[in-house]
Design a protein around this motif. Structure first.
Motif, PDB file in Angstrom:
ATOM      1  N   ILE A  73       0.838  -1.201   0.000  1.00 28.49           N
ATOM      2  CA  ILE A  73       0.000   0.000   0.000  1.00 28.49           C
ATOM      3  C   ILE A  73       0.873   1.251   0.000  1.00 28.49           C
ATOM      4  O   ILE A  73       1.878   1.323   0.724  1.00 28.49           O
TER       5      ILE A  73
ATOM      6  N   PRO B 118      -3.604   0.937  -3.275  1.00 35.50           N
ATOM      7  CA  PRO B 118      -3.033  -0.423  -3.274  1.00 35.50           C
ATOM      8  C   PRO B 118      -1.992  -0.549  -4.379  1.00 35.50           C
ATOM      9  O   PRO B 118      -2.212  -0.106  -5.505  1.00 35.50           O
TER      10      PRO B 118
ATOM     11  N   SER C  13      -3.167  -6.591   0.460  1.00 36.33           N
ATOM     12  CA  SER C  13      -3.252  -5.209  -0.003  1.00 36.33           C
ATOM     13  C   SER C  13      -4.683  -4.683   0.093  1.00 36.33           C
ATOM     14  O   SER C  13      -4.916  -3.556   0.540  1.00 36.33           O
TER      15      SER C  13
END
Length: 372
Positions: free
Chosen positions: A133, A338, A345
């Protein structure tokens, strides 16, 4: 043929720029000289992008081991730099270094190189195979990185910025009648008779000046049952930063005295042509004197007299800031993106997104409503 030559030239420029990641404490030492030089060549640099602020942050907030500094070089020239922190928990998150005490966390980019560097910055981050992320904080909407993934961006803070005219009198003419009346107390009886004075804190009095600031700041927040901005490691951080900033000529710390007792303090910084208003504190029992207003007015006057062209109120859209007639109302964005397609994620992005919504509601309730 001319179009072909243009595309060829663009591809050559693209290849000439090299992206590199630097890790750990040694990265700060290796990059110190080029970093400091880049700050002087970048009008988008603020005190929060300086080597001094970021190196200090890494030590006081314990992020040195997770530091990853992204640089872009063109030949031997450093043209962009972005200090970041790689956090490893349930999911792996890349964030700008300086979250918390820093009002702006965009990359430093050399003047004239912004367009050229955006795709390189984006590619260098997106190619991180071990990060789930990207969580960007406090990115002003005017910065190119704020527009990368617009669907993932939301307002994190509002910042008000004042363009300064050539003279203080010209500025006073733009203010509303009631504020202008309060501001002119700087030149009236309390100050003329010596009962009130605003003292610029000298380098050898920084610790004492900060203690006054901390105490005056706490007085304002105690009424809400909250500690304010200065507690724990934040106090230690700002004490060391203030000494560094004073040596560099960046610190503007002033104390308002009434009958020899301190009743207010303002903590500002300056870099380039901008004065940054960071924090203030005052005795709520002295509201009739308008201590906060007088401190802001004296700092704006100093900025104009010293040739600054803007006064940045930074984070927080408190009503009292609007009274000073800022011409610019900028949004600071948070971008949660993401970087992979995996479950980790997706879960991490959802969790961070939800936490950000809660944090935003809390912050809106706590923002100050006035500075007298």
């Amino acid at each position: 043929m001319s179009d072909l030559r243009c595309r060829s030239r663009a591809s050559i420029l693209f290849r000439m720029i090299k992206a590199s990641w630097h890790s750990g404490a040694e990265a700060f030492q290796t990059l110190r000289g080029p970093w400091k030089d880049l700050v002087t060549r970048s009008t988008n640099a603020t005190p929060f992008q300086t080597w001094e602020w970021q190196e200090l942050y890494s030590r006081h907030y314990g992020t040195t081991g997770n530091t990853r500094i992204l640089t872009l070089t063109e030949g031997d020239d450093l043209i962009a730099l972005w200090p970041m922190v790689d956090e490893r928990a349930l999911w792996r998150t890349l964030r700008p270094a300086g979250i918390g005490p820093s009002d702006y966390l965009h990359p430093i980019i050399a003047d004239g190189a912004s367009e050229l560097t955006q795709s390189h910055l984006r590619n260098a981050i997106s190619e991180n195979k071990n990060v789930d992320i990207l969580d960007l904080h406090q990115i002003r909407e005017t910065q190119g990185v704020a527009s990368w993934p617009q669907q993932c961006a939301r307002t994190q803070a509002t910042c008000l910025v004042l363009d300064l005219p050539a003279t203080y009198d010209a500025y006073l003419g733009t203010l509303g009648k009631s504020l202008r009346y309060d501001v002119r107390k700087l030149d009236k009886s309390l100050f003329q008779e010596g009962r009130a004075r605003i003292e610029k804190v000298s380098e050898d009095q920084i610790d004492a000046g900060l203690e006054i600031l901390f105490e005056q700041h706490k007085k304002r927040w105690r009424k809400r049952g909250l500690p304010g901005a200065f507690f724990g490691r934040s106090v230690r951080f700002h004490k060391e930063w203030a000494r560094i900033a004073s040596r560099e000529g960046w610190l503007w710390l002033s104390i308002l005295h009434l009958d020899e007792a301190p009743i207010g303090a303002i903590y500002a910084m300056t870099l380039g042509k901008t004065c940054y208003y960071y924090q203030a504190g005052f005795d709520p029992e002295k509201g009739s004197v308008s201590p906060g207003t007088l401190l802001v007015a004296s700092t704006i006057r100093r900025a104009i007299e010293e040739g600054k062209t803007s006064f940045d109120f930074m984070r927080g859209d408190e009503p009292y800031k609007r009274r000073w007639k800022p011409q610019h109302i900028w949004e600071n964005m948070r971008v949660i993106l993401p970087l992979s397609q995996g479950l980790r994620s997706k879960l991490g992005t959802a969790w961070i997104d939800r936490a950000d919504q809660v944090e935003t509601r809390v912050r809106q309730r706590l923002e100050g409503k006035g500075l007298l």
